[in-house]
Design an enzyme around this catalytic site. Structure first.
Site, PDB file in Angstrom:
ATOM      1  N   ASP A 134       0.835  -1.196   0.000  1.00 46.57           N
ATOM      2  CA  ASP A 134       0.000   0.000   0.000  1.00 46.57           C
ATOM      3  C   ASP A 134       0.874   1.253   0.000  1.00 46.57           C
ATOM      4  O   ASP A 134       2.023   1.236   0.468  1.00 46.57           O
ATOM      5  CB  ASP A 134      -0.896   0.030   1.235  1.00 46.57           C
ATOM      6  CG  ASP A 134      -1.902  -1.122   1.256  1.00 46.57           C
ATOM      7  OD1 ASP A 134      -2.209  -1.646   0.176  1.00 46.57           O
ATOM      8  OD2 ASP A 134      -2.358  -1.482   2.350  1.00 46.57           O
ATOM      9  N   LYS A 135       0.322   2.342  -0.491  1.00 48.83           N
ATOM     10  CA  LYS A 135       1.040   3.617  -0.529  1.00 48.83           C
ATOM     11  C   LYS A 135       1.553   3.999   0.851  1.00 48.83           C
ATOM     12  O   LYS A 135       2.672   4.504   1.000  1.00 48.83           O
ATOM     13  CB  LYS A 135       0.117   4.706  -1.070  1.00 48.83           C
ATOM     14  CG  LYS A 135       0.754   6.078  -1.143  1.00 48.83           C
ATOM     15  CD  LYS A 135      -0.229   7.093  -1.717  1.00 48.83           C
ATOM     16  CE  LYS A 135       0.392   8.486  -1.764  1.00 48.83           C
ATOM     17  NZ  LYS A 135      -0.551   9.494  -2.339  1.00 48.83           N
TER      18      LYS A 135
END
Length: 284
Positions: A134-135
């Site tokens: 995930d970012k």
């Protein structure tokens, strides 16, 4: 493109057919092309699939680039890439916080894949995404450097032979180590989010180990047995211990999402060496 692989000292005598299918997990379509096009050599000599190979042999495989689709990636900033391991087939890097793994639109340039492609561009090699973070998550992430190893790594992930250890800091006091087995599906009201959905979701398994308990938080490590989107985040929130700083599942102000891909362990598909890659960073 030709790929040369030197069989390691631990290699047992085996037919080329079994080497490609059972040991290297090369997909059927690729094996078919290699056999019908006669694109396998051993020690420089054309080889047949029933032929045996052994430790010390050099196996050469030729792949046609037209057989593999590749979406061109704009070049990012090579100087942002922190390499943890690299050889002719694999590239493992330390993903920084706040950057996406790969672009979702053709004109995006500020993702890790853009930076990795810029790093590889002097050698004219391509970067292939094996898995994603995930970012908001930092840490160890694996890329393939050619289309030969990409499906092999995908099969290793499916067979749960690539082990990933995450560090996290969660809200509240966790009493015991545990394993969370809950199905995860999409949130019908917010496409960014995932929810526990025991009827239509996909099975997800997360193993939790307590490292240190504080007055209001707990340091834990998590080992994934499956790789669903937001799996650790959703699982921990579902038991009342969301990750500190999670903008979707905790929503309390914090400097960052306290989730970090700390370590990866697997057997290299070609050298058969045990690989343990550890991030230089830590949450504690």
């Amino acid at each position: 493109m030709d790929y040369q692989i030197m069989l390691p000292p631990s290699q047992q005598t085996i037919t080329i057919r079994d080497l490609l299918e059972s040991q290297w997990l090369i997909p059927r379509k690729v094996r078919h092309f290699l056999r019908t096009r006669k694109h396998v050599w051993v020690n420089g000599q054309l080889a047949m699939f029933h032929q045996e190979v052994q430790a010390g042999d050099c196996v050469t495989l030729r792949l046609e680039e037209d057989d593999y689709s590749y979406q061109p990636v704009a070049l990012g900033q090579a100087n942002r890439v922190v390499v943890l391991f690299e050889d002719n087939h694999l590239l493992i890097v330390n993903k920084p916080l706040g950057i996406k793994t790969h672009p979702n639109q053709p004109n995006e340039t500020n993702t890790l894949l853009n930076d990795v492609q810029a790093y590889l561009s002097p050698t004219k090699q391509r970067a292939y995404v094996v898995h994603r973070l995930d970012k908001e998550t930092s840490g160890v992430i694996l890329f393939a450097k050619n289309p030969l190893v990409l499906p092999i790594l995908g099969r290793l992930l499916e067979q749960k032979k690539i082990y990933r250890i995450y560090q996290a800091i969660v809200e509240g006091k966790l009493a015991n180590d545990c394993t969370i087995r809950k199905k995860i599906g999409r949130d019908r009201h917010d496409r960014r989010k995932r929810v526990i959905d025991e009827r239509q979701g996909q099975l997800a398994i997360t193993h939790i180990h307590i490292v240190q308990v504080h007055s209001r938080t707990t340091n834990i490590t998590c080992q994934l047995e499956t790789g669903r989107t937001h799996q650790i985040r959703v699982h921990l929130a579902s038991i009342g211990h969301p990750i500190i700083g999670d903008p979707l599942y905790q929503k309390k102000p914090a400097d960052r999402l306290f989730l970090h891909a700390y370590q990866m362990h697997f057997i290299h598909p070609f050298t058969q060496k045990e690989m343990t890659i550890t991030s230089p960073d830590s949450l504690w």
